[in-house]
Scaffold this motif. Structure first.
Motif, mmCIF file in Angstrom:
data_model
loop_
_atom_site.group_PDB
_atom_site.id
_atom_site.type_symbol
_atom_site.label_atom_id
_atom_site.label_comp_id
_atom_site.label_asym_id
_atom_site.label_seq_id
_atom_site.Cartn_x
_atom_site.Cartn_y
_atom_site.Cartn_z
ATOM 1 N N UNK A 128 -6.032 26.905 41.530
ATOM 2 C CA UNK A 128 -6.049 27.520 42.872
ATOM 3 C C UNK A 128 -7.488 27.740 43.341
ATOM 4 N N UNK A 129 -8.339 28.204 42.432
ATOM 5 C CA UNK A 129 -9.745 28.419 42.816
ATOM 6 C C UNK A 129 -10.422 27.084 43.139
ATOM 7 N N UNK A 130 -10.048 26.050 42.411
ATOM 8 C CA UNK A 130 -10.593 24.722 42.703
ATOM 9 C C UNK A 130 -10.180 24.279 44.103
ATOM 10 N N UNK A 169 -24.370 21.543 48.034
ATOM 11 C CA UNK A 169 -24.618 21.433 46.589
ATOM 12 C C UNK A 169 -24.089 22.668 45.854
ATOM 13 N N UNK A 170 -24.286 23.845 46.424
ATOM 14 C CA UNK A 170 -23.792 25.067 45.776
ATOM 15 C C UNK A 170 -22.261 25.080 45.733
ATOM 16 N N UNK A 171 -21.632 24.665 46.819
ATOM 17 C CA UNK A 171 -20.167 24.622 46.863
ATOM 18 C C UNK A 171 -19.630 23.595 45.871
ATOM 19 N N UNK A 172 -20.306 22.463 45.785
ATOM 20 C CA UNK A 172 -19.878 21.430 44.833
ATOM 21 C C UNK A 172 -19.940 21.953 43.407
ATOM 22 N N UNK A 227 -16.863 22.128 40.856
ATOM 23 C CA UNK A 227 -16.907 21.366 39.610
ATOM 24 C C UNK A 227 -16.707 22.275 38.401
ATOM 25 N N UNK A 228 -17.335 23.446 38.416
ATOM 26 C CA UNK A 228 -17.207 24.350 37.271
ATOM 27 C C UNK A 228 -15.775 24.855 37.100
ATOM 28 N N UNK A 229 -15.080 25.068 38.213
ATOM 29 C CA UNK A 229 -13.664 25.464 38.085
ATOM 30 C C UNK A 229 -12.874 24.348 37.417
ATOM 31 N N UNK A 230 -13.193 23.109 37.771
ATOM 32 C CA UNK A 230 -12.453 22.022 37.149
ATOM 33 C C UNK A 230 -12.827 21.878 35.675
ATOM 34 N N UNK A 231 -14.121 21.939 35.353
ATOM 35 C CA UNK A 231 -14.534 21.760 33.962
ATOM 36 C C UNK A 231 -13.913 22.817 33.056
ATOM 37 N N UNK A 232 -13.674 24.005 33.608
ATOM 38 C CA UNK A 232 -13.060 25.086 32.822
ATOM 39 C C UNK A 232 -11.662 24.711 32.352
ATOM 40 N N UNK A 233 -10.958 23.885 33.135
ATOM 41 C CA UNK A 233 -9.581 23.531 32.769
ATOM 42 C C UNK A 233 -9.442 22.060 32.384
ATOM 43 N N UNK A 250 -23.024 22.438 29.851
ATOM 44 C CA UNK A 250 -22.193 23.447 30.512
ATOM 45 C C UNK A 250 -20.757 22.939 30.633
ATOM 46 N N UNK A 251 -20.621 21.663 30.973
ATOM 47 C CA UNK A 251 -19.283 21.073 31.056
ATOM 48 C C UNK A 251 -18.625 21.031 29.678
ATOM 49 N N UNK A 252 -19.400 20.647 28.659
ATOM 50 C CA UNK A 252 -18.848 20.566 27.306
ATOM 51 C C UNK A 252 -18.305 21.924 26.873
ATOM 52 N N UNK A 253 -19.055 22.965 27.204
ATOM 53 C CA UNK A 253 -18.643 24.317 26.843
ATOM 54 C C UNK A 253 -17.295 24.657 27.481
ATOM 55 N N UNK A 254 -17.140 24.305 28.767
ATOM 56 C CA UNK A 254 -15.874 24.580 29.456
ATOM 57 C C UNK A 254 -14.724 23.771 28.887
ATOM 58 N N UNK A 255 -14.972 22.494 28.629
ATOM 59 C CA UNK A 255 -13.901 21.613 28.139
ATOM 60 C C UNK A 255 -13.432 22.036 26.753
#
Length: 344
Positions: free
Chosen positions: A38-40, A84-87, A91-97, A252-257
């Protein structure tokens, strides 16, 4: 939120009967993934609005980027920074899941479209969608939206997408990445991000949590850690050259995944494994803690200013892969004990 979670807690688990702890764990994983979905969606809609504003300024000058910059430079510079900030937040919301989404058979296709699929350059893992653009053109199978299209476009890594070099920060110099990008492609990609994010949310809401999917997700996604370290090695954070993954460190992405993989195991599978083999469960959980500690320590050192060389990045990636392979071997052992078939 409480009503929705309550309904999930009594939801029957498809395929294999689940006890109370397992059902609650599966429901928690689903609610966690839905929350970030939802946040994504919300963030993707903000990004789409930001691109519409940027596209509007360029269109107001007949698509003449130099004229637009001469008349509305400060506004365009501010818009690019906001985009860029919005992207990054989207992206971070997606990488988290991602560790969950990409591992579930019902939602794996969205990982290819949003984040990881190729444009048909390989036989497998193709992002199977077409991208309509505001000017009426349609790009056939253009690659994934986050790292294949929008990140290179918004940060100036896609040379074909650069329309005008511009001093965005006003320091009197134009360095690489300071530019106005293709507004037509940017708006079309942002619209697609919003569209496919909503489709992911809908399919995640319809997903019926079950033990087989949970095992499959952990077995499929945990071993990918070595590939992500390889992408980190190829990024500017190691090479010093602007290449892929420029918005933030791939670590950062690896950490979320990997956190998503650990969450799926700890909440949905640990109750199953511990019931038949408490020692195996403890060793799997310890493996995930060791893996996440390695990722988090490396990320913290990088954030503190440590510069890693290619050989050290390789060594860290190999160490992470070894841990992940040990975890997966144990999870497969647990799956066999539970008579669960791994799909995919």
């Amino acid at each position: 939120m409480a009503v929705a979670l309550g309904s999930l807690l009594v939801m029957p688990v498809a395929g294999i009967a689940a006890d109370g702890a397992e059902s609650r764990g599966l429901a928690n994983v689903k609610e966690f993934t839905l929350d970030h979905s939802r946040r994504l969606v919300a963030q993707a809609e903000l990004l789409e609005a930001g691109l519409a504003d940027y596209h509007g300024v360029i269109a107001a000058h007949g698509g003449d980027y130099a004229a637009a910059w001469a008349a509305d430079g400060p506004k365009l510079a501010s818009q690019v920074a906001a985009i860029r900030a919005l992207w990054l937040e989207a992206s971070n919301h997606y990488e988290t899941i991602e560790g969950i989404v990409a591992g579930l058979p019902a939602t794996a296709k969205y990982d290819l479209i949003l984040d990881a699929g190729n444009p048909g350059t390989d036989a497998e893992d193709v992002a199977e969608y077409d991208l309509p653009l505001p000017d009426g053109n349609v790009l056939k199978r253009p690659g994934n939206l986050f790292h294949g299209i929008t990140e290179p476009l918004f940060w100036g890594m896609d040379e074909k997408g650069v329309k005008l070099q511009a001093d965005l920060n006003g320091d009197g110099k134009v360095t690489r990445g300071e530019m106005l990008f293709d507004a037509n492609l940017g708006l079309g990609a942002a619209q697609a991000l919003a569209l496919w994010s909503k489709a992911l949310e809908a399919d995640m809401a319809a997903w019926k949590p079950n033990r087989e999917d949970a095992f499959t997700s952990v077995v499929v996604m945990t071993p990918t850690v070595g590939d992500y370290f390889g992408e980190w090695k190829e990024s500017q954070f190691i090479s010093g050259e602007i290449g892929a993954f420029v918005a933030q460190s791939r670590l950062t992405d690896v950490q979320g995944i990997m956190s998503g993989c650990r969450k799926m195991y700890a909440e949905a599978l640990s109750p199953v494994v511990a019931e038949s083999d408490a020692d195996l469960d403890s060793r799997i959980k310890a493996g995930f803690e060791e893996l996440l500690a390695l990722v988090e320590d490396t990320r913290a050192r990088e954030a503190a200013g440590t510069r890693f060389g290619a050989e050290e990045a390789d060594a860290l990636g190999n160490e992470a892969q070894d841990i992940a392979d040990r975890i997966v071997a144990m999870v497969l052992q647990a799956a066999a004990k539970a008579e669960v078939q791994i799909r995919g």
